[in-house]
Design an enzyme around this catalytic site. Structure first.
Site, PDB file in Angstrom:
ATOM      1  N   GLU A 285      19.678  83.076   0.472  1.00  0.00           N
ATOM      2  CA  GLU A 285      21.085  82.717   0.765  1.00  0.00           C
ATOM      3  C   GLU A 285      21.865  83.157  -0.284  1.00  0.00           C
ATOM      4  O   GLU A 285      23.235  83.664  -0.228  1.00  0.00           O
ATOM      5  CB  GLU A 285      21.459  80.956   0.927  1.00  0.00           C
ATOM      6  CG  GLU A 285      21.302  80.454   2.191  1.00  0.00           C
ATOM      7  CD  GLU A 285      21.832  79.036   2.425  1.00  0.00           C
ATOM      8  OE1 GLU A 285      21.481  78.450   3.455  1.00  0.00           O
ATOM      9  OE2 GLU A 285      22.189  78.455   1.317  1.00  0.00           O
ATOM     10  N   HIS A 306      -6.542  86.089   3.639  1.00  0.00           N
ATOM     11  CA  HIS A 306      -7.185  86.153   4.737  1.00  0.00           C
ATOM     12  C   HIS A 306      -6.085  86.199   6.186  1.00  0.00           C
ATOM     13  O   HIS A 306      -6.751  86.199   7.224  1.00  0.00           O
ATOM     14  CB  HIS A 306      -8.160  84.811   4.915  1.00  0.00           C
ATOM     15  CG  HIS A 306      -9.123  84.746   3.990  1.00  0.00           C
ATOM     16  ND1 HIS A 306     -10.370  85.411   4.162  1.00  0.00           N
ATOM     17  CD2 HIS A 306      -9.134  84.642   2.649  1.00  0.00           C
ATOM     18  CE1 HIS A 306     -11.202  85.142   2.913  1.00  0.00           C
ATOM     19  NE2 HIS A 306     -10.467  84.745   2.004  1.00  0.00           N
ATOM     20  N   LYS A 420      26.558  77.821  13.476  1.00  0.00           N
ATOM     21  CA  LYS A 420      27.179  76.448  13.481  1.00  0.00           C
ATOM     22  C   LYS A 420      28.470  76.509  14.554  1.00  0.00           C
ATOM     23  O   LYS A 420      28.706  75.775  15.454  1.00  0.00           O
ATOM     24  CB  LYS A 420      27.485  76.163  12.118  1.00  0.00           C
ATOM     25  CG  LYS A 420      26.634  75.777  11.455  1.00  0.00           C
ATOM     26  CD  LYS A 420      27.224  74.901  10.111  1.00  0.00           C
ATOM     27  CE  LYS A 420      26.245  74.860   8.699  1.00  0.00           C
ATOM     28  NZ  LYS A 420      26.921  74.554   7.460  1.00  0.00           N
TER      29      LYS A 420
END
Ligand code: PA5
Length: 432
Positions: A285, A306, A420
């Protein structure tokens, strides 16, 4: 001691490459350490290890003591910077199995960090017939995810204890000057803890945001603040020769310019999983804007060797690694001896698992570096409160400096607003 080792970068970066950054670093240091009293520049965290209020710490400790005595379950409601730090810190100090192992302390659950109905239903079931307290954390006091969860669990407490008694089990951590959560808390008379206006979410774990949940978990918050204080002092010099924090920020930027667009933070213990989630939010951010930034990724080794190991070793060379590890090779379990040795494991009998893990680390650094993936290695003594505070402050400062080097503002997150706005429109929120 905190040890910063960039010797594995010799094939990738020269001392000259680093020293060229000194003038820029001098400027950034001034910019970071000059705090304006008039404008909120979100730099309150820079001097937080020397500026925190002891009265607030006292209140945190006494609330935590009360919660530890009267609660089986402690719910921490928050998202992003109001969630990841506390969870990261509790798991770093204990284990990702904290809730399964803890005795004589409340189990701690994190909620309000998604909108999943299933997750809320699970926690409601866990809370059934239990004594519950809530800490709702939101700097703005308007974030949708925690606001929904708070409504649900506030109602749960009011139904269970009655409105009056529920009040003494609700703790609000929010900006002490503004916001809707503060308004609700004042109206209802909930105890409030402060998030200073000049400290943004992802830089706030060393405030009440992280410290109240940590104190409830039984952590010694004075030691965390002492670690942060020492980190502040040790990373105060402008000189790239001695300031490891600035050196790390510079190395990241040089690697980025050399086409290393992804930083993979790795560790050899699952207790670091959420610490890495916190780290990813901090760097993602802060740096990822204006078309730039290193993509922050994480892996737990040897587990992810792995799964991701193949790509790291032989795939697209866009990665560099930062390893965070503790010096604990002489502690812990040993491999048992079996006389018949059918599985051929006796060559490891009586060896500590931590010793074997250390050899896996050495082997991996060698393989990855030779394969073209540069490694930076940071070593702490142990997973204690002191080192937690130390590295939190170290990464916060490195992140801000690195973001400035990339030419972006480390303290805003305009991109987060886009989803948003759409969501509010789709949900018919007034004004959208
Ligand atoms: O770092 C940030 O500022 C964000 O990640 C916020 O912490 C997050 O969006 C939650 O915001 P708030 O604490 O206002 O609810």
């Amino acid at each position: 001691m905190f040890n910063f080792d960039s010797s594995c970068l010799h094939d990738f970066i020269t001392n000259d490459d680093i020293e060229k950054y000194q003038t820029k670093i001098d400027e950034i240091h001034e910019k970071l350490h000059s705090v304006s009293e008039k404008v909120n520049d979100f730099k309150g965290w820079v001097k937080w290890p020397i500026n925190f209020k002891t009265s607030e710490i006292k209140r945190i400790k006494s609330a935590a003591e009360k919660i530890r005595k009267n609660s089986d379950v402690f719910l921490v409601i928050g998202i992003g910077g109001s969630y990841l730090g506390a969870r990261a810190a509790i798991e770093f100090l204990n284990s990702e199995n904290y809730n399964h192992l803890i005795k004589n302390s409340p189990k701690i659950f994190f909620i309000g960090n998604s909108i999943s109905s299933q997750e809320v239903e699970d926690i409601l079931k866990i809370c059934d017939k239990k004594e519950v307290s809530i800490n709702v954390i939101s700097k703005s006091g308007t974030t949708t995810e925690p606001a929904i969860a708070f409504r649900i669990f506030r109602k749960f407490l009011e139904d269970k204890y009655g409105k009056e008694k529920a009040k003494s089990r609700i703790y609000c951590t929010t900006d002490s000057n503004q916001g809707l959560l503060l308004k609700v808390a004042r109206k209802e008379g909930y105890e409030c803890f402060d998030i200073p206006t000049n400290i943004g979410g992802r830089y706030s774990v060393l405030t009440s945001v992280g410290l109240l949940p940590l104190a409830v978990s039984g952590a010694d918050i004075d030691k965390i603040l002492k670690g942060a204080y020492d980190s502040y002092q040790e990373n105060l010099s402008k000189s790239l020769k001695v300031n490891n924090c600035y050196r790390y920020a510079v190395l990241r930027n040089i690697l980025y310019k050399k086409g290393k667009y992804i930083e993979l933070i790795t560790g050899y213990d699952s207790r670091l999983r959420y610490f890495f989630e916190w780290w990813k939010q901090l760097f993602g951010e802060s740096e990822g804007k204006d078309g730039t930034g290193i993509f922050p990724a994480s892996a737990i080794f040897t587990t992810d060797l792995h799964s991701l190991g193949q790509f790291i070793q032989e795939g697209n060379k866009i990665l560099f690694e930062t390893v965070l590890k503790a010096k604990n090779v002489d502690e812990g379990l040993t491999v048992p001896l079996y006389k018949d040795d059918i599985d051929g494991m006796n060559y490891l009998s009586d060896k500590k698992l931590n010793y074997i893990n250390e050899k896996a680390f050495e082997a991996t650094v060698l393989a990855h570096t030779r394969g073209g993936t540069p490694n930076i290695i940071m070593t702490i003594e142990n997973y204690s409160e002191y080192y937690l505070g130390y590295i939190i402050y170290f990464f916060e400062k490195a992140c801000a400096v690195s973001s400035y080097l990339m030419g972006v503002n480390p303290f805003n997150q305009p991109g987060v607003e886009k989803y948003k706005t759409n969501m509010f429109k789709f949900l018919g929120k007034p004004g959208y």
